[in-house]
Design a protein around this motif. Structure first.
Motif, mmCIF file in Angstrom:
data_model
loop_
_atom_site.group_PDB
_atom_site.id
_atom_site.type_symbol
_atom_site.label_atom_id
_atom_site.label_comp_id
_atom_site.label_asym_id
_atom_site.label_seq_id
_atom_site.Cartn_x
_atom_site.Cartn_y
_atom_site.Cartn_z
ATOM 1 N N VAL A 38 -5.562 -11.338 -11.221
ATOM 2 C CA VAL A 38 -6.690 -10.756 -10.486
ATOM 3 C C VAL A 38 -6.191 -10.021 -9.246
ATOM 4 N N GLY A 39 -5.219 -10.618 -8.551
ATOM 5 C CA GLY A 39 -4.664 -9.969 -7.368
ATOM 6 C C GLY A 39 -4.013 -8.638 -7.688
ATOM 7 N N LEU A 40 -3.307 -8.569 -8.816
ATOM 8 C CA LEU A 40 -2.688 -7.303 -9.220
ATOM 9 C C LEU A 40 -3.744 -6.236 -9.486
ATOM 10 N N PHE A 41 -4.806 -6.616 -10.157
ATOM 11 C CA PHE A 41 -5.880 -5.650 -10.404
ATOM 12 C C PHE A 41 -6.485 -5.166 -9.090
ATOM 13 N N VAL A 42 -6.686 -6.074 -8.161
ATOM 14 C CA VAL A 42 -7.295 -5.702 -6.879
ATOM 15 C C VAL A 42 -6.417 -4.710 -6.127
ATOM 16 N N VAL A 43 -5.116 -5.000 -6.020
ATOM 17 C CA VAL A 43 -4.251 -4.114 -5.232
ATOM 18 C C VAL A 43 -4.062 -2.767 -5.918
ATOM 19 N N HIS A 44 -4.021 -2.733 -7.246
ATOM 20 C CA HIS A 44 -3.876 -1.453 -7.938
ATOM 21 C C HIS A 44 -5.144 -0.608 -7.832
ATOM 22 N N LEU A 45 -6.288 -1.258 -7.840
ATOM 23 C CA LEU A 45 -7.543 -0.510 -7.834
ATOM 24 C C LEU A 45 -7.927 -0.026 -6.443
ATOM 25 N N TRP A 46 -7.755 -0.859 -5.436
ATOM 26 C CA TRP A 46 -8.360 -0.563 -4.133
ATOM 27 C C TRP A 46 -7.380 -0.445 -2.979
ATOM 28 N N LEU A 47 -6.158 -0.905 -3.125
ATOM 29 C CA LEU A 47 -5.245 -0.837 -1.984
ATOM 30 C C LEU A 47 -4.732 0.579 -1.723
ATOM 31 N N PRO A 48 -4.229 1.302 -2.719
ATOM 32 C CA PRO A 48 -3.749 2.669 -2.441
ATOM 33 C C PRO A 48 -4.896 3.659 -2.297
ATOM 34 N N ALA A 49 -4.559 4.857 -1.846
ATOM 35 C CA ALA A 49 -5.561 5.915 -1.723
ATOM 36 C C ALA A 49 -6.006 6.375 -3.110
ATOM 37 N N ARG B 105 0.828 -1.209 0.000
ATOM 38 C CA ARG B 105 0.000 0.000 0.000
ATOM 39 C C ARG B 105 0.863 1.260 0.000
ATOM 40 N N ILE B 106 1.884 1.284 0.843
ATOM 41 C CA ILE B 106 2.748 2.463 0.927
ATOM 42 C C ILE B 106 3.486 2.690 -0.389
ATOM 43 N N SER B 107 4.000 1.616 -0.974
ATOM 44 C CA SER B 107 4.725 1.757 -2.241
ATOM 45 C C SER B 107 3.795 2.203 -3.363
ATOM 46 N N LEU B 108 2.556 1.718 -3.364
ATOM 47 C CA LEU B 108 1.600 2.138 -4.390
ATOM 48 C C LEU B 108 1.186 3.592 -4.205
ATOM 49 N N ASN B 109 1.018 4.021 -2.961
ATOM 50 C CA ASN B 109 0.693 5.428 -2.722
ATOM 51 C C ASN B 109 1.778 6.341 -3.280
ATOM 52 N N ARG B 110 3.020 5.960 -3.071
ATOM 53 C CA ARG B 110 4.120 6.770 -3.599
ATOM 54 C C ARG B 110 4.154 6.727 -5.122
ATOM 55 N N ALA B 111 3.966 5.548 -5.670
ATOM 56 C CA ALA B 111 4.036 5.424 -7.124
ATOM 57 C C ALA B 111 2.908 6.188 -7.806
ATOM 58 N N TYR B 112 1.703 6.118 -7.241
ATOM 59 C CA TYR B 112 0.564 6.824 -7.830
ATOM 60 C C TYR B 112 0.515 8.298 -7.424
ATOM 61 N N ARG B 113 1.478 8.735 -6.603
ATOM 62 C CA ARG B 113 1.618 10.141 -6.210
ATOM 63 C C ARG B 113 0.382 10.657 -5.470
ATOM 64 N N VAL B 114 -0.124 9.825 -4.575
ATOM 65 C CA VAL B 114 -1.296 10.195 -3.784
ATOM 66 C C VAL B 114 -0.932 10.157 -2.308
ATOM 67 N N GLN B 115 -1.640 10.930 -1.521
ATOM 68 C CA GLN B 115 -1.418 10.985 -0.086
ATOM 69 C C GLN B 115 -2.508 10.196 0.628
ATOM 70 N N GLU B 116 -2.087 9.416 1.602
ATOM 71 C CA GLU B 116 -3.042 8.606 2.356
ATOM 72 C C GLU B 116 -3.836 9.494 3.306
ATOM 73 N N THR B 117 -5.145 9.452 3.191
ATOM 74 C CA THR B 117 -6.018 10.258 4.045
ATOM 75 C C THR B 117 -6.792 9.410 5.048
ATOM 76 N N ARG B 118 -6.756 8.110 4.891
ATOM 77 C CA ARG B 118 -7.475 7.239 5.811
ATOM 78 C C ARG B 118 -6.692 7.080 7.111
ATOM 79 N N PRO B 119 -7.380 6.955 8.248
ATOM 80 C CA PRO B 119 -6.679 6.731 9.520
ATOM 81 C C PRO B 119 -5.880 5.433 9.479
#
Length: 304
Positions: free
Chosen positions: A191-202, A113-127
């Motif tokens: 399928v797992g790759l699609f799931v983590v890219h779509l819903w794991l990062p912010a 999740r952390i690596s995807l947030n950085r790669a997609y250039r988004v900031q985590e807003t969830r607690p």
């Protein structure tokens, strides 16, 4: 054609530059180590939960599903250790060790999740507790899926025996399906790759937004695994360098390569979103309606 090449150059250049500038290689190390540390707890927790659910063959099936796509030289030492760990008797589902295993298994999801947030250039807003619970949820869902697959793979041979007696043509079809274990693993991996890219990062992404990165990841994983296996068989002598730690180092280096490629796939998706490549292609090459496509995608470049 020059315009296509220019877009291709811009996307690749942006993805590589952001990978380097945003510590992508360091994050790949984090993913590799967290994945290695999460494998054993995941299988321990999964075996306990699956046994509780009635899927006694979970450990064998999970080992095949996880490691069948790895080169044998890399997977075999780790599989041998996993089998030894899973043969140790344990208590019930809610013992401290099993709950701790679930927590440590979720660390692997958190690293992704952390690596995807950085790669997609988004900031985590969830607690933090929401993201941790979500990671635990992914672990439990993965265990349930693996348990269901293990039950299915036990049921298929029984169905084959029955089908040979009553439905010979159907038996041939089942044999083909049952022999496609590796293909099933690849399907679950996709399928797992699609799931983590779509819903794991912010943030939110559409399926079409992540397809290029997923495809590139799968292709590079295949090429990287083949090249690394050839390197191990031909040139490398890790035993002479690392002695008893050779198998651990081989797995870590392999997982590091896997982590780098995984992050590259996300960086590619983010760069495509930034330059609105899908809209440019639609407008200029498919005759769609012209829009302003020169501005970067704001959601794809947060924090830069």
């Amino acid at each position: 054609m020059p315009k296509i090449m220019r877009i291709f150059y811009d996307v690749v250049y942006d993805a590589i530059c952001h990978l380097i500038e945003d510590d992508g290689f360091a994050m790949a190390s984090h993913v590799a180590l967290s994945t290695l540390l999460a494998v054993f707890p995941f299988l321990i927790f999964g075996t306990t939960l699956a046994t509780f659910l009635g899927a006694d063959q979970f450990s064998d099936r999970a080992i095949h599903l996880i490691f069948d796509t790895w080169p044998e030289a890399i997977a075999k030492p780790l599989v041998d250790q996993v089998i030894q760990v899973l043969t140790v008797p344990r208590g019930g589902l809610l013992t401290v060790s099993v709950l701790a295993a679930a927590y440590f298994a979720s660390n692997g999801v958190e690293a992704l999740r952390i690596s995807l947030n950085r790669a997609y250039r988004v900031q985590e807003t969830r607690p933090w507790y929401i993201t941790r619970l979500a990671s635990l949820g992914y672990v439990i869902i993965a265990v349930i899926i693996f348990a269901a697959v293990s039950i299915l793979l036990v049921a298929v041979p029984l169905a084959l025996d029955y089908a040979r007696q009553w439905f010979p043509l159907f038996a041939d079809t089942l044999e083909v399906v049952f022999s496609w274990r590796v293909y099933g693993t690849l399907f679950m991996l996709t399928v797992g790759l699609f799931v983590v890219h779509l819903w794991l990062p912010a943030g939110r992404r559409r399926v079409f937004d992540v397809v290029p990165g997923v495809l590139v990841t799968l292709l590079l994983w295949l090429a990287g695994a083949l090249i690394f296996a050839y390197y191990l068989a031909t040139f490398a002598n890790y035993t002479a360098t690392y002695a008893g730690l050779a198998s651990v180092m081989i797995v870590l280096i392999f997982l590091y390569m896997v982590g780098v490629i995984f992050i590259i796939g996300a960086e590619l998706n983010a760069a495509l979103l930034k330059f609105r490549v899908r809209a440019i292609f639609k407008n200029n090459f498919l005759g769609g309606r012209q829009n302003k496509t020169s501005k970067p995608h704001k959601a794809a470049d947060v924090g830069r």
